[in-house]
Scaffold this active site. Structure first.
Site, mmCIF file in Angstrom:
data_model
loop_
_atom_site.group_PDB
_atom_site.id
_atom_site.type_symbol
_atom_site.label_atom_id
_atom_site.label_comp_id
_atom_site.label_asym_id
_atom_site.label_seq_id
_atom_site.Cartn_x
_atom_site.Cartn_y
_atom_site.Cartn_z
ATOM 1 C CG ASP A 100 -10.180 -0.320 4.904
ATOM 2 O OD1 ASP A 100 -9.926 -0.473 3.758
ATOM 3 O OD2 ASP A 100 -9.621 -0.626 5.628
ATOM 4 C CD GLN A 112 -3.869 -4.340 6.475
ATOM 5 O OE1 GLN A 112 -3.770 -3.246 5.926
ATOM 6 N NE2 GLN A 112 -4.508 -5.404 6.157
ATOM 7 C CE LYS A 118 -3.698 -2.071 2.242
ATOM 8 N NZ LYS A 118 -4.502 -2.455 3.593
#
Ligand code: NAD
Length: 281
Positions: free
Chosen positions: A119, A96, A52
């Site tokens: 997200d 995460q 990422k």
């Protein structure tokens, strides 16, 4: 059969995003910033986060990874999120997953301000997506959606079957297909006859986590099949779709690896840029 090349599509999307970041920089004299919080040292999470960060730098985003040991207190994480919520140079915040057991995942998700929730997991974004309003959309289904649209720009009236009802994949995927005027059936572990449901579909999205669950004789000729699954087996990495069989009947199919995975990360960058743009309105 069209092999949907996720690596290539993700590279194209990153190129577009790079251009967009450069234009935003000229217009606002700043670039979108993504902060990822990584807790613990689980190998898959470390790899995802590294990828990422690399992709974010590649398109010119400002990116930062904040690491904590897996013994970190929940309050430390929540306080850090609040600090990032109030930092104008941060456009997107991602924690995460998975998290250590002592940290409440839902509390973490709900602490991220919805406008920086790259997200798309915050209940406000989930609600906005299902109401058809502007929102951050979870990266994996967003990537699947963009791939489907590349193959079939007009989805109106198509029959879609989503296999799996997770908040991460199946449910948001369903909402995206509904928004495109598909007739959507969402199936799951208690579905009575999954094969019969799949056989009705013009589009199948499989997000289950069972190696090669969707067989060749479950798929209608010329269906578009998107395989979200990533399963480690003794024969290597396989998806939720029996690739060899399904490739003989489908019109288009994603491989595993090299299909949905690369698009997921590119969509995270897209979400970060979209959060930045909305914050400038
Ligand atoms: P999950 O475990 O949260 O959900 C799985 C879903 O599958 C559930 O809704 C369950 O009801 C359904 N299911 C289970 N058994 C079934 C059966 N026999 N028939 C029909 N449905 C069944 O999983 P998830 O987080 O949505 O992930 C699914 C898969 O996608 C996993 O393999 C995961 O590794 C992979 N994944 C890939 C990416 C990517 O970027 N490519 C991202 C996230 C997840």
């Amino acid at each position: 059969m069209i092999l949907i090349d996720g690596k290539k599509l993700a590279a194209e999307l990153r190129e577009e995003l790079k251009q967009e970041v450069s234009e935003l920089k000229t217009k606002y004299n700043k670039v979108p910033g993504l902060t990822v919080i990584l807790i613990g040292d689980m190998a898959p999470s470390q790899i995802y986060v590294r990828n990422k960060e690399k992709s974010a730098n590649e398109v010119g985003l400002k990116s930062e990874v904040i690491k904590y040991p897996d013994t970190v207190e929940e309050k430390t994480i929540l306080d850090k999120i609040e600090e990032l919520n109030n930092n104008d140079s941060i456009s997107g915040i991602l924690v995460q997953l998975p998290l250590p057991k002592h940290i409440d995942k839902q509390k973490v998700i709900e602490t991220i301000t919805p406008s920086k929730d790259v997200d798309g997991f915050h209940p406000m974004n989930v609600g906005n997506l299902s109401s058809g309003y502007e929102s951050s959309v979870p990266c994996t289904p967003l990537g699947c959606y963009l791939m489907i649209k590349k193959i079939e720009p007009n989805l109106s009236g198509k029959k879609a079957v989503v296999v799996g009802r997770s908040n991460l994949n199946g449910k948001p995927m369903t909402q995206l297909l509904l928004k495109e005027n598909c007739t959507v059936t969402i199936t799951h572990s208690r579905t009575k006859d999954l094969k019969a449901e799949c056989l009705e579909a013009d589009i199948i999205v499989a997000a289950v986590g069972i190696p090669e669950l969707v067989k060749g004789d479950w798929v209608k000729k010329d269906a578009i099949v998107i395989d979200v699954g990533i399963n480690k087996t003794e024969n290597g990495l396989v998806g939720d779709v029996a690739f060899d069989e399904v490739s003989k009947v489908a019109k288009a199919l994603t491989p595993v690896p090299g299909g949905v995975g690369p698009m997921t990360i590119a969509c995270l960058l897209k979400n970060t840029i979209d959060c930045f743009k909305r914050s400038q309105k």
